[in-house]
Design a protein around this motif. Sequence first.
Motif, PDB file in Angstrom:
ATOM      1  N   PHE A   1       0.835  -1.209   0.000  1.00  0.00           N
ATOM      2  CA  PHE A   1       0.000   0.000   0.000  1.00  0.00           C
ATOM      3  C   PHE A   1       0.868   1.258   0.000  1.00  0.00           C
ATOM      4  N   ILE A   2       1.866   1.301   0.868  1.00  0.00           N
ATOM      5  CA  ILE A   2       2.730   2.486   0.955  1.00  0.00           C
ATOM      6  C   ILE A   2       3.477   2.697  -0.352  1.00  0.00           C
ATOM      7  N   TYR A   3       4.011   1.609  -0.927  1.00  0.00           N
ATOM      8  CA  TYR A   3       4.824   1.720  -2.145  1.00  0.00           C
ATOM      9  C   TYR A   3       4.013   2.292  -3.309  1.00  0.00           C
TER      10      TYR A   3
ATOM     11  N   LYS B   1       6.040   9.533  -7.004  1.00  0.00           N
ATOM     12  CA  LYS B   1       6.869  10.641  -6.527  1.00  0.00           C
ATOM     13  C   LYS B   1       8.360  10.401  -6.736  1.00  0.00           C
ATOM     14  N   VAL B   2       8.757   9.149  -6.846  1.00  0.00           N
ATOM     15  CA  VAL B   2      10.177   8.812  -7.034  1.00  0.00           C
ATOM     16  C   VAL B   2      10.364   8.302  -8.464  1.00  0.00           C
ATOM     17  N   GLU B   3      11.267   8.931  -9.214  1.00  0.00           N
ATOM     18  CA  GLU B   3      11.481   8.553 -10.611  1.00  0.00           C
ATOM     19  C   GLU B   3      12.594   7.518 -10.770  1.00  0.00           C
ATOM     20  N   SER B   4      13.613   7.585  -9.953  1.00  0.00           N
ATOM     21  CA  SER B   4      14.764   6.692 -10.083  1.00  0.00           C
ATOM     22  C   SER B   4      14.384   5.253  -9.713  1.00  0.00           C
ATOM     23  N   THR B   5      14.694   4.315 -10.612  1.00  0.00           N
ATOM     24  CA  THR B   5      14.404   2.901 -10.363  1.00  0.00           C
ATOM     25  C   THR B   5      15.212   2.378  -9.184  1.00  0.00           C
ATOM     26  N   LYS B   6      16.473   2.826  -9.058  1.00  0.00           N
ATOM     27  CA  LYS B   6      17.315   2.371  -7.943  1.00  0.00           C
ATOM     28  C   LYS B   6      16.744   2.818  -6.609  1.00  0.00           C
ATOM     29  N   LYS B   7      16.290   4.067  -6.549  1.00  0.00           N
ATOM     30  CA  LYS B   7      15.705   4.576  -5.309  1.00  0.00           C
ATOM     31  C   LYS B   7      14.434   3.807  -4.957  1.00  0.00           C
ATOM     32  N   LYS B   8      13.630   3.501  -5.978  1.00  0.00           N
ATOM     33  CA  LYS B   8      12.403   2.731  -5.738  1.00  0.00           C
ATOM     34  C   LYS B   8      12.738   1.358  -5.160  1.00  0.00           C
ATOM     35  N   THR B   9      13.776   0.721  -5.735  1.00  0.00           N
ATOM     36  CA  THR B   9      14.177  -0.604  -5.260  1.00  0.00           C
ATOM     37  C   THR B   9      14.656  -0.553  -3.818  1.00  0.00           C
ATOM     38  N   VAL B  10      15.454   0.480  -3.501  1.00  0.00           N
ATOM     39  CA  VAL B  10      15.956   0.635  -2.126  1.00  0.00           C
ATOM     40  C   VAL B  10      14.804   0.845  -1.150  1.00  0.00           C
TER      41      VAL B  10
ATOM     42  N   LEU C   1      10.999  -1.282   2.988  1.00  0.00           N
ATOM     43  CA  LEU C   1       9.619  -1.565   3.406  1.00  0.00           C
ATOM     44  C   LEU C   1       9.423  -3.063   3.669  1.00  0.00           C
ATOM     45  N   TRP C   2       9.944  -3.911   2.771  1.00  0.00           N
ATOM     46  CA  TRP C   2       9.847  -5.359   3.006  1.00  0.00           C
ATOM     47  C   TRP C   2      10.667  -5.758   4.224  1.00  0.00           C
ATOM     48  N   GLY C   3      11.791  -5.073   4.454  1.00  0.00           N
ATOM     49  CA  GLY C   3      12.594  -5.351   5.644  1.00  0.00           C
ATOM     50  C   GLY C   3      11.825  -5.056   6.925  1.00  0.00           C
ATOM     51  N   ILE C   4      11.119  -3.935   6.947  1.00  0.00           N
ATOM     52  CA  ILE C   4      10.286  -3.590   8.106  1.00  0.00           C
ATOM     53  C   ILE C   4       9.197  -4.637   8.304  1.00  0.00           C
TER      54      ILE C   4
ATOM     55  N   THR D   1      12.848 -10.121  -3.055  1.00  0.00           N
ATOM     56  CA  THR D   1      13.925 -10.621  -3.923  1.00  0.00           C
ATOM     57  C   THR D   1      13.479 -10.699  -5.378  1.00  0.00           C
ATOM     58  N   LEU D   2      12.288 -11.224  -5.615  1.00  0.00           N
ATOM     59  CA  LEU D   2      11.805 -11.391  -6.988  1.00  0.00           C
ATOM     60  C   LEU D   2      11.586 -10.056  -7.687  1.00  0.00           C
ATOM     61  N   TYR D   3      11.045  -9.074  -6.969  1.00  0.00           N
ATOM     62  CA  TYR D   3      10.778  -7.769  -7.579  1.00  0.00           C
ATOM     63  C   TYR D   3      11.964  -6.813  -7.450  1.00  0.00           C
ATOM     64  N   GLY D   4      12.790  -7.004  -6.409  1.00  0.00           N
ATOM     65  CA  GLY D   4      13.892  -6.075  -6.178  1.00  0.00           C
ATOM     66  C   GLY D   4      15.224  -6.502  -6.754  1.00  0.00           C
ATOM     67  N   GLY D   5      15.423  -7.822  -6.909  1.00  0.00           N
ATOM     68  CA  GLY D   5      16.668  -8.296  -7.492  1.00  0.00           C
ATOM     69  C   GLY D   5      17.660  -8.842  -6.468  1.00  0.00           C
ATOM     70  N   PHE D   6      18.886  -9.051  -6.934  1.00  0.00           N
ATOM     71  CA  PHE D   6      19.926  -9.735  -6.167  1.00  0.00           C
ATOM     72  C   PHE D   6      20.220  -9.052  -4.829  1.00  0.00           C
ATOM     73  N   TRP D   7      20.544  -7.749  -4.880  1.00  0.00           N
ATOM     74  CA  TRP D   7      20.969  -7.069  -3.656  1.00  0.00           C
ATOM     75  C   TRP D   7      19.833  -6.931  -2.653  1.00  0.00           C
ATOM     76  N   SER D   8      18.638  -6.808  -3.146  1.00  0.00           N
ATOM     77  CA  SER D   8      17.487  -6.769  -2.247  1.00  0.00           C
ATOM     78  C   SER D   8      17.356  -8.099  -1.501  1.00  0.00           C
ATOM     79  N   GLY D   9      17.561  -9.216  -2.211  1.00  0.00           N
ATOM     80  CA  GLY D   9      17.502 -10.540  -1.588  1.00  0.00           C
ATOM     81  C   GLY D   9      18.584 -10.730  -0.542  1.00  0.00           C
ATOM     82  N   ILE D  10      19.802 -10.263  -0.854  1.00  0.00           N
ATOM     83  CA  ILE D  10      20.916 -10.369   0.094  1.00  0.00           C
ATOM     84  C   ILE D  10      20.619  -9.539   1.357  1.00  0.00           C
ATOM     85  N   PHE D  11      20.128  -8.316   1.147  1.00  0.00           N
ATOM     86  CA  PHE D  11      19.819  -7.431   2.276  1.00  0.00           C
ATOM     87  C   PHE D  11      18.753  -8.046   3.186  1.00  0.00           C
TER      88      PHE D  11
END
Length: 416
Positions: A19-21, A28-37, A42-45, A74-84
Amino acid sequence: MSIIKDFLLQLAFMVIPIFIYFTFITEKVESTKKKTVIMSVLWGISILFCMSFPVSFGQNARLELRIIPLLLGTLYGGFWSGIFLSALIIFFRLYFGISLGFYNTVLVLLFALPVILFFQKSFASSKKEKRVKIAVGLSLYYCLIGLTLFCMLRGFSIDYFKVQIIHLLFVVAATWFFTVLYEAIREIHQLRSEMQNTEKLKVISELASVFAHEIRNPMQVTRGFLQLLNEPDLPKKKKEYIHLSIEELDRANEIINDFLSFGKPSINNIERIDVGYQLQRVVNMIQSYSLSHNVEIKTDFYNNGWIHANPQKLNQLLINILKNAIESMRDGGIVWITSCSTADGYIKITIKDQGIGMTKEQIDRLGSPFYTLKESGTGLGMMVSFQIVRSFKGKIQVASEKGKGTEFIILLPQIT
């Protein structure tokens, strides 16, 4: 009743990041990297809340749905999101103390995370239905790994086994639900963005139709008088000024032509076209331009690939993309143009260069009004190209990497 309440609380922890995302972040956020972070955070919380408020089953049995935010992140965010997210799970579980549960958590992640990462690229490039199947399959695999290791570490117990089976079924069902929900919301968001772009293009189309002809007439008169003033005995400086003025008028006229092409696209004169033959004609037309930029064009065309299209508009589409490919290679290089037939009934035209490439953000904005990467460009050529593909009921896909080149894939419906 308390167990149901706890499970509903776990589900709420999944809904809140989605919902928040989609409500506050995507527009409001254009950068794909910022969106992923941001999405990873949010998933971490969500994981932290799931692990902090587990579902308790009597004798020290604790169940939570941390697999779902880990999997979707991990599936939507990619490798580094999964590691984090995996590291977050391990360190937060360590906070509760080292026990069999901690070792079980680490071992499950060691077996499951590589498999999830392996399927991530396939997931990212798949359609909605296949994505749901991949997510559900991976959640089932994760739970089975967890169940197996749980029995190996703690020994088999029929009571614990029943609890784990309930957990498995609930996780699989919840994964299906949240993947479908995520895809549905994303689809609605994309449709809304497309509608907003359509409204913008409609306004541009109307303005182009109203003003383009009226602007062109005085420009042609001005150009004619400038040519008359360009007499042989004029000083060299004045000749240069007149020449520059005529060049700028011609450039403005080309922009107006693009406006007219966009404002009133020609959908008449649809013919049965051999794509391979048409591609060869376009290559012949642009060959001298490519040689002047030290660019070699390599071709591999599919014979007897027929489509319904307007040949002039198809030429305009291909020339626009080829010119961009050639101009992107400032020191020369190779452009590959190929065509083939696909299993799902399309003729696939691929144009690949060795140019400067683009970022994900730049690719996403291609075809938008007045968006261009050239210093003297207007963005209208690419905007018209995208519209031509849509008018042929086709698709256009772009893959690029900064510094490594760009690949345009045009899919047009094949006829027999």
